[in-house]
Design a protein around this motif. Structure first.
Motif, PDB file in Angstrom:
ATOM      1  N   MET A   1      71.342  97.475  23.065  1.00 21.81           N
ATOM      2  CA  MET A   1      70.040  97.348  22.365  1.00 21.81           C
ATOM      3  C   MET A   1      69.810  96.411  21.274  1.00 21.81           C
ATOM      4  N   ILE A   2      68.898  95.643  21.202  1.00 25.52           N
ATOM      5  CA  ILE A   2      68.714  95.007  20.186  1.00 25.52           C
ATOM      6  C   ILE A   2      68.566  95.667  18.732  1.00 25.52           C
ATOM      7  N   PRO A   3      69.308  95.164  17.949  1.00 27.22           N
ATOM      8  CA  PRO A   3      69.098  95.784  16.650  1.00 27.22           C
ATOM      9  C   PRO A   3      67.792  95.662  15.786  1.00 27.22           C
ATOM     10  N   VAL A   4      67.401  96.516  15.251  1.00 24.00           N
ATOM     11  CA  VAL A   4      65.822  96.471  14.750  1.00 24.00           C
ATOM     12  C   VAL A   4      65.513  95.384  13.828  1.00 24.00           C
ATOM     13  N   SER A   5      66.450  95.041  13.205  1.00 27.28           N
ATOM     14  CA  SER A   5      66.173  93.662  12.416  1.00 27.28           C
ATOM     15  C   SER A   5      66.167  92.681  13.148  1.00 27.28           C
ATOM     16  N   GLU A   6      66.807  92.600  13.997  1.00 25.78           N
ATOM     17  CA  GLU A   6      66.881  91.134  15.238  1.00 25.78           C
ATOM     18  C   GLU A   6      65.374  91.316  15.922  1.00 25.78           C
ATOM     19  N   GLN A   7      64.865  92.452  16.333  1.00 27.54           N
ATOM     20  CA  GLN A   7      63.647  92.644  16.981  1.00 27.54           C
ATOM     21  C   GLN A   7      62.485  92.157  16.079  1.00 27.54           C
ATOM     22  N   LYS A   8      62.562  92.774  14.900  1.00 22.83           N
ATOM     23  CA  LYS A   8      61.406  92.313  13.865  1.00 22.83           C
ATOM     24  C   LYS A   8      61.378  90.737  13.781  1.00 22.83           C
ATOM     25  N   SER A   9      62.812  90.332  13.497  1.00 23.34           N
ATOM     26  CA  SER A   9      62.550  88.978  13.413  1.00 23.34           C
ATOM     27  C   SER A   9      61.997  88.180  14.303  1.00 23.34           C
ATOM     28  N   PHE A  10      62.563  88.553  15.845  1.00 20.65           N
ATOM     29  CA  PHE A  10      62.101  87.772  16.944  1.00 20.65           C
ATOM     30  C   PHE A  10      60.530  87.985  16.967  1.00 20.65           C
ATOM     31  N   GLU A  11      59.982  89.090  16.690  1.00 23.18           N
ATOM     32  CA  GLU A  11      58.559  89.514  16.661  1.00 23.18           C
ATOM     33  C   GLU A  11      57.781  88.524  15.813  1.00 23.18           C
ATOM     34  N   GLN A  12      58.321  88.356  14.396  1.00 24.13           N
ATOM     35  CA  GLN A  12      57.621  87.394  13.653  1.00 24.13           C
ATOM     36  C   GLN A  12      57.646  86.067  13.800  1.00 24.13           C
ATOM     37  N   ARG A  13      58.799  85.629  14.418  1.00 22.41           N
ATOM     38  CA  ARG A  13      58.786  84.312  14.803  1.00 22.41           C
ATOM     39  C   ARG A  13      57.837  83.966  15.920  1.00 22.41           C
ATOM     40  N   PHE A  14      57.810  84.857  16.969  1.00 22.37           N
ATOM     41  CA  PHE A  14      56.919  84.723  18.197  1.00 22.37           C
ATOM     42  C   PHE A  14      55.501  84.963  17.637  1.00 22.37           C
ATOM     43  N   SER A  15      55.385  85.538  16.832  1.00 22.45           N
ATOM     44  CA  SER A  15      53.932  85.516  16.022  1.00 22.45           C
ATOM     45  C   SER A  15      53.436  84.115  15.678  1.00 22.45           C
ATOM     46  N   ILE A  16      54.523  83.757  14.703  1.00 22.46           N
ATOM     47  CA  ILE A  16      54.251  82.474  14.199  1.00 22.46           C
ATOM     48  C   ILE A  16      53.827  81.243  15.209  1.00 22.46           C
ATOM     49  N   ILE A  17      54.909  81.144  16.202  1.00 28.03           N
ATOM     50  CA  ILE A  17      54.640  80.357  17.060  1.00 28.03           C
ATOM     51  C   ILE A  17      53.538  80.319  18.023  1.00 28.03           C
ATOM     52  N   ARG A  18      53.013  81.555  18.078  1.00 25.58           N
ATOM     53  CA  ARG A  18      51.605  81.890  18.811  1.00 25.58           C
ATOM     54  C   ARG A  18      50.474  81.192  18.137  1.00 25.58           C
ATOM     55  N   THR A  19      50.547  81.026  16.726  1.00 23.51           N
ATOM     56  CA  THR A  19      49.566  80.309  15.943  1.00 23.51           C
ATOM     57  C   THR A  19      49.634  78.831  15.885  1.00 23.51           C
ATOM     58  N   LEU A  20      50.672  78.334  16.522  1.00 21.60           N
ATOM     59  CA  LEU A  20      50.674  76.819  16.554  1.00 21.60           C
ATOM     60  C   LEU A  20      50.067  76.470  18.007  1.00 21.60           C
ATOM     61  N   ALA A  21      48.702  76.535  17.783  1.00 25.62           N
ATOM     62  CA  ALA A  21      47.737  76.244  18.853  1.00 25.62           C
ATOM     63  C   ALA A  21      47.563  74.587  18.786  1.00 25.62           C
ATOM     64  N   PRO A  22      47.072  74.067  19.599  1.00 24.36           N
ATOM     65  CA  PRO A  22      46.710  72.630  19.536  1.00 24.36           C
ATOM     66  C   PRO A  22      45.814  72.356  18.604  1.00 24.36           C
ATOM     67  N   ASP A  23      44.873  73.323  18.167  1.00 26.88           N
ATOM     68  CA  ASP A  23      43.865  72.956  17.193  1.00 26.88           C
ATOM     69  C   ASP A  23      44.721  72.955  15.764  1.00 26.88           C
ATOM     70  N   ASN A  24      45.517  73.672  15.631  1.00 23.51           N
ATOM     71  CA  ASN A  24      46.240  73.772  14.193  1.00 23.51           C
ATOM     72  C   ASN A  24      47.311  72.667  14.031  1.00 23.51           C
ATOM     73  N   MET A  25      47.469  71.789  15.326  1.00 24.06           N
ATOM     74  CA  MET A  25      48.565  70.813  15.016  1.00 24.06           C
ATOM     75  C   MET A  25      48.141  69.634  14.176  1.00 24.06           C
ATOM     76  N   LEU A  26      48.747  68.923  13.617  1.00 20.35           N
ATOM     77  CA  LEU A  26      48.459  67.405  13.026  1.00 20.35           C
ATOM     78  C   LEU A  26      48.542  66.585  14.332  1.00 20.35           C
ATOM     79  N   SER A  27      47.688  65.452  14.091  1.00 19.11           N
ATOM     80  CA  SER A  27      47.678  64.400  15.009  1.00 19.11           C
ATOM     81  C   SER A  27      48.983  63.358  14.619  1.00 19.11           C
ATOM     82  N   LYS A  28      49.316  62.594  15.568  1.00 21.90           N
ATOM     83  CA  LYS A  28      50.271  61.547  15.405  1.00 21.90           C
ATOM     84  C   LYS A  28      50.113  61.061  13.973  1.00 21.90           C
ATOM     85  N   GLU A  29      48.754  60.634  13.861  1.00 27.00           N
ATOM     86  CA  GLU A  29      48.503  59.634  12.514  1.00 27.00           C
ATOM     87  C   GLU A  29      48.969  60.265  11.474  1.00 27.00           C
TER      88      GLU A  29
END
Length: 212
Positions: A1-29
């Protein structure tokens, strides 16, 4: 079983990664134009193949030795979460003729430091080491005295007094900072190993796209 702290960390990071949609990304310039100096809380950057979101931004401001006067020298500290590992990392930047950046690698104790004769050192030795501009030894490597200075550290509207002792290994460019934190008549010592980072290694990829 995954410890609760690790599960919360994973969920937090996954939630952040989902916000990095193309519209939020900076252009190469924009990525080429912006630097770590432009990073704010919630912004995301890459460095050495890892991705970080900025969680806090705090500042050190140089002061006179008695802390009665503030000077125009600042070090900005970014507390960041690595989205791949969940580890917390610290980056610092300053302007010293040009932009300089470093990353904190480790925090150690006095028991891992010695003088050139191999004798242990502690906080009582610092004034003499500075006066003699002496070297200290860590993990078999010598670190030469480089500088010492007083600073006011600002975090969440609170100010703390800290005195910095800096030592550098010219072969590896690693450096040791011994921080003496003032709390009334008491002192607390924190010792960090850091290394310089080429500012071009840090690429800001999202402004405000992440969530903390």
């Amino acid at each position: 079983m995954i410890p609760v702290s690790e599960q919360k960390s994973f969920e937090q990071r996954f939630s952040i990664i989902r916000t990095l949609a193309p519209d939020n990304m900076l252009s190469k310039e924009e990525q080429a134009r912006l630097t770590i100096m432009d990073a704010g809380v919630g912004d995301v950057f890459t460095c050495f193949g890892s991705t970080y979101i900025v969680q806090e931004i705090n500042k050190y401001q140089e002061a006179s030795e008695d802390y009665s006067k503030l000077k125009d020298y600042f070090v900005t500290e970014l507390t960041c979460l690595c989205l791949e590992t969940g580890a917390v990392g610290h980056f610092e930047w300053e302007i010293d003729d040009e932009l300089a950046v470093c990353i904190t690698l480790d925090q150690i104790k006095f028991k891992r430091l010695a003088d050139e004769e191999g004798q242990p050192i502690d906080e009582d030795d610092l004034d003499q080491i500075v006066e003699d501009e002496d070297t200290i030894v860590y993990a078999g490597e010598t670190f030469d005295y480089d500088d010492d200075w007083a600073a006011v550290y600002r975090r969440n509207g609170k100010e703390e007094k800290v005195y910095m002792y800096e030592f550098v290994n010219n072969r590896s460019s690693l450096f040791i900072t011994i921080e003496e934190w003032q709390d009334g008549d008491k002192e607390e010592y924190r010792i960090y190993i850091s290394k310089p980072v080429n500012p071009l290694e840090l690429v800001l990829i999202s402004k405000g796209g992440g969530k903390t």
